[in-house]
Design a protein around this motif. Structure first.
Motif, PDB file in Angstrom:
ATOM      1  N   ARG A 152      33.586  40.241  39.013  1.00  0.00           N
ATOM      2  CA  ARG A 152      32.354  39.929  38.298  1.00  0.00           C
ATOM      3  C   ARG A 152      32.449  40.471  36.873  1.00  0.00           C
ATOM      4  NH1 ARG A 152      26.287  42.157  39.877  1.00  0.00           N
ATOM      5  NH2 ARG A 152      25.118  40.858  38.396  1.00  0.00           N
ATOM      6  N   ARG A 153      32.267  39.634  35.922  1.00  0.00           N
ATOM      7  CA  ARG A 153      32.359  39.968  34.499  1.00  0.00           C
ATOM      8  C   ARG A 153      33.732  40.568  34.177  1.00  0.00           C
ATOM      9  NH1 ARG A 153      27.467  41.823  36.003  1.00  0.00           N
ATOM     10  NH2 ARG A 153      28.238  43.980  35.963  1.00  0.00           N
ATOM     11  N   ALA A 154      34.685  39.668  33.920  1.00  0.00           N
ATOM     12  CA  ALA A 154      36.044  40.077  33.556  1.00  0.00           C
ATOM     13  C   ALA A 154      36.550  39.158  32.453  1.00  0.00           C
ATOM     14  CB  ALA A 154      36.974  40.029  34.767  1.00  0.00           C
ATOM     15  N   ALA A 155      37.475  39.668  31.645  1.00  0.00           N
ATOM     16  CA  ALA A 155      38.051  38.880  30.562  1.00  0.00           C
ATOM     17  C   ALA A 155      39.498  39.302  30.352  1.00  0.00           C
ATOM     18  CB  ALA A 155      37.239  39.062  29.277  1.00  0.00           C
ATOM     19  N   PHE A 156      40.294  38.354  29.789  1.00  0.00           N
ATOM     20  CA  PHE A 156      41.729  38.579  29.605  1.00  0.00           C
ATOM     21  C   PHE A 156      42.178  38.115  28.219  1.00  0.00           C
ATOM     22  CE2 PHE A 156      40.755  38.115  34.052  1.00  0.00           C
ATOM     23  CZ  PHE A 156      41.576  39.011  34.713  1.00  0.00           C
ATOM     24  N   PRO A 157      41.520  38.537  27.153  1.00  0.00           N
ATOM     25  CA  PRO A 157      41.876  38.036  25.825  1.00  0.00           C
ATOM     26  C   PRO A 157      43.280  38.470  25.395  1.00  0.00           C
ATOM     27  CG  PRO A 157      40.367  39.895  25.642  1.00  0.00           C
ATOM     28  CD  PRO A 157      40.429  39.539  27.097  1.00  0.00           C
ATOM     29  N   GLY A 158      44.035  37.501  24.873  1.00  0.00           N
ATOM     30  CA  GLY A 158      45.354  37.815  24.353  1.00  0.00           C
ATOM     31  C   GLY A 158      46.403  38.155  25.387  1.00  0.00           C
ATOM     32  N   CYS A 159      46.128  37.871  26.655  1.00  0.00           N
ATOM     33  CA  CYS A 159      47.071  38.208  27.732  1.00  0.00           C
ATOM     34  C   CYS A 159      47.957  37.021  28.082  1.00  0.00           C
ATOM     35  CB  CYS A 159      46.317  38.649  28.986  1.00  0.00           C
ATOM     36  SG  CYS A 159      45.498  40.255  28.848  1.00  0.00           S
ATOM     37  N   SER A 160      49.117  37.308  28.622  1.00  0.00           N
ATOM     38  CA  SER A 160      49.955  36.289  29.264  1.00  0.00           C
ATOM     39  C   SER A 160      50.149  36.704  30.721  1.00  0.00           C
ATOM     40  CB  SER A 160      51.303  36.146  28.559  1.00  0.00           C
ATOM     41  OG  SER A 160      52.078  37.311  28.710  1.00  0.00           O
ATOM     42  N   ILE A 161      49.948  35.748  31.624  1.00  0.00           N
ATOM     43  CA  ILE A 161      50.067  36.011  33.061  1.00  0.00           C
ATOM     44  C   ILE A 161      51.065  35.007  33.634  1.00  0.00           C
ATOM     45  CG2 ILE A 161      48.850  36.147  35.259  1.00  0.00           C
ATOM     46  CD1 ILE A 161      46.283  36.701  33.731  1.00  0.00           C
ATOM     47  N   GLY A 162      52.148  35.524  34.206  1.00  0.00           N
ATOM     48  CA  GLY A 162      53.163  34.643  34.774  1.00  0.00           C
ATOM     49  C   GLY A 162      52.645  33.880  35.980  1.00  0.00           C
ATOM     50  N   THR A 163      52.168  34.609  36.992  1.00  0.00           N
ATOM     51  CA  THR A 163      51.601  34.005  38.198  1.00  0.00           C
ATOM     52  C   THR A 163      50.263  34.665  38.494  1.00  0.00           C
ATOM     53  OG1 THR A 163      53.798  33.564  39.133  1.00  0.00           O
ATOM     54  CG2 THR A 163      51.922  33.520  40.650  1.00  0.00           C
ATOM     55  N   LEU A 164      49.236  33.841  38.634  1.00  0.00           N
ATOM     56  CA  LEU A 164      47.901  34.319  38.991  1.00  0.00           C
ATOM     57  C   LEU A 164      47.571  33.805  40.383  1.00  0.00           C
ATOM     58  CD1 LEU A 164      45.193  35.667  38.261  1.00  0.00           C
ATOM     59  CD2 LEU A 164      44.504  33.512  37.189  1.00  0.00           C
ATOM     60  N   SER A 165      47.380  34.724  41.324  1.00  0.00           N
ATOM     61  CA  SER A 165      47.096  34.356  42.712  1.00  0.00           C
ATOM     62  C   SER A 165      45.611  34.548  42.995  1.00  0.00           C
ATOM     63  CB  SER A 165      47.930  35.213  43.677  1.00  0.00           C
ATOM     64  OG  SER A 165      49.312  35.028  43.439  1.00  0.00           O
ATOM     65  N   LEU A 166      44.974  33.467  43.484  1.00  0.00           N
ATOM     66  CA  LEU A 166      43.519  33.479  43.646  1.00  0.00           C
ATOM     67  C   LEU A 166      43.080  33.009  45.040  1.00  0.00           C
ATOM     68  CD1 LEU A 166      42.539  31.914  40.189  1.00  0.00           C
ATOM     69  CD2 LEU A 166      42.283  34.304  40.865  1.00  0.00           C
ATOM     70  N   GLN A 167      43.881  33.201  46.044  1.00  0.00           N
ATOM     71  CA  GLN A 167      43.484  32.795  47.386  1.00  0.00           C
ATOM     72  C   GLN A 167      42.260  33.583  47.857  1.00  0.00           C
ATOM     73  OE1 GLN A 167      46.600  33.616  46.570  1.00  0.00           O
ATOM     74  NE2 GLN A 167      48.025  32.014  47.229  1.00  0.00           N
ATOM     75  N   ARG A 168      41.203  32.877  48.210  1.00  0.00           N
ATOM     76  CA  ARG A 168      39.966  33.458  48.750  1.00  0.00           C
ATOM     77  C   ARG A 168      39.325  34.445  47.768  1.00  0.00           C
ATOM     78  NH1 ARG A 168      43.774  33.919  52.265  1.00  0.00           N
ATOM     79  NH2 ARG A 168      43.806  36.202  52.073  1.00  0.00           N
ATOM     80  N   THR A 169      39.552  34.228  46.469  1.00  0.00           N
ATOM     81  CA  THR A 169      38.961  35.085  45.440  1.00  0.00           C
ATOM     82  C   THR A 169      37.556  34.606  45.104  1.00  0.00           C
ATOM     83  OG1 THR A 169      41.168  35.433  44.520  1.00  0.00           O
ATOM     84  CG2 THR A 169      39.308  36.032  43.125  1.00  0.00           C
ATOM     85  N   GLU A 170      36.662  35.544  44.851  1.00  0.00           N
ATOM     86  CA  GLU A 170      35.306  35.222  44.408  1.00  0.00           C
ATOM     87  C   GLU A 170      35.160  35.658  42.953  1.00  0.00           C
ATOM     88  OE1 GLU A 170      32.384  36.909  46.987  1.00  0.00           O
ATOM     89  OE2 GLU A 170      33.446  36.299  48.811  1.00  0.00           O
ATOM     90  N   LEU A 171      35.023  34.679  42.065  1.00  0.00           N
ATOM     91  CA  LEU A 171      34.895  34.957  40.638  1.00  0.00           C
ATOM     92  C   LEU A 171      33.495  34.616  40.150  1.00  0.00           C
ATOM     93  CD1 LEU A 171      38.186  33.353  39.203  1.00  0.00           C
ATOM     94  CD2 LEU A 171      37.848  35.712  39.954  1.00  0.00           C
ATOM     95  N   SER A 172      32.978  35.441  39.254  1.00  0.00           N
ATOM     96  CA  SER A 172      31.760  35.087  38.518  1.00  0.00           C
ATOM     97  C   SER A 172      31.850  35.714  37.139  1.00  0.00           C
ATOM     98  CB  SER A 172      30.503  35.563  39.259  1.00  0.00           C
ATOM     99  OG  SER A 172      30.459  36.967  39.358  1.00  0.00           O
ATOM    100  N   ASP A 173      31.434  34.957  36.130  1.00  0.00           N
ATOM    101  CA  ASP A 173      31.495  35.424  34.742  1.00  0.00           C
ATOM    102  C   ASP A 173      32.880  35.956  34.394  1.00  0.00           C
ATOM    103  OD1 ASP A 173      28.766  34.928  33.879  1.00  0.00           O
ATOM    104  OD2 ASP A 173      28.193  36.502  35.285  1.00  0.00           O
TER     105      ASP A 173
END
Length: 217
Positions: A152-173
């Motif tokens: 909840r409420r996260a940001a990644f400005p200026g980042c590089s991510i090779g692999t982002l795994s989001l299985q069963r992830t709950e995201l907001s904002d």
């Protein structure tokens, strides 16, 4: 009308009038109001330790053991650790400024009001973790695993991510704009994230495969 994106709140630290500490202080169960410079924690077990209102600048450890630790209102700078074992730990109002971590095991942890900037990170395991008000800024991350995490409420400005795994992830904002994303697994977990138009173009083939679409010209 779409709802306005809520930004993460900044960590709140009051690092004034700190006493100089040494390696022996870090063997205590609770360390509060201390300043440490250029410390080697390779032989120090921080599992279950509480660090509160501390400033650590220049940290080295072959394996940093912090399982179940509590890190509160603390700044960590120039952290160099091939392995960080910090499962089920608590991080609140923390700044991590610069450094390298090869493997960060932070699954099932609680992370609130944390800013991580200018770091090179290998594998970051945040499976099952709860993240509130977290910013990764100008970081290079080889693999970020958020499987089963609540963000909840996260940001990644200026980042590089090779692999982002989001299985069963709950995201907001969760703001992914300005983030270089090379590969995403668990595309359904993107629900609740904000991306820009350039990212949408790059993700289009992956989204089409997930939806079972066949694209032909």
């Amino acid at each position: 009308m779409s709802r306005r994106l809520s930004a993460p709140r900044s960590p709140s630290l009051r690092l004034e009038d700190l006493e100089d500490g040494d390696d022996l202080d870090l063997r205590e169960s609770t360390v509060e109001g201390r300043r440490f410079a250029d410390v080697d924690l390779s032989d120090t077990d921080l599992r279950g330790t509480t660090l509160s209102e501390c400033d650590l600048d220049g940290i080295r450890a072959g394996e940093l053991r912090m399982g179940g630790a509590r890190v509160l209102e603390t700044r960590l700078a120039r952290l160099d650790a091939p392995v960080l074992r910090g499962s089920r730990s608590t991080w609140r109002d923390v700044i991590l400024d610069g450094g390298r971590i090869g493997s960060a095991e932070l699954y099932d942890s609680g992370i609130t009001a944390v800013r991580i900037s200018g770091c090179k990170l290998g594998f970051v395991n945040l499976r099952g973790a709860t993240l509130n008000d977290v910013v990764f800024e100008d970081c290079r991350i080889d693999e970020l695993d958020l499987g089963g995490a609540r963000v909840r409420r996260a940001a990644f400005p200026g980042c590089s991510i090779g692999t982002l795994s989001l299985q069963r992830t709950e995201l907001s904002d969760t703001d992914l704009r300005g983030t270089e994303l090379r590969e995403i697994t668990g595309v359904d977990g993107l629900r609740g994230a904000t991306i820009d138009s350039a990212q949408l173009s790059l993700l289009a083939p992956l989204l089409a495969r997930t939806a079972g679409l066949r694209v032909e010209d």
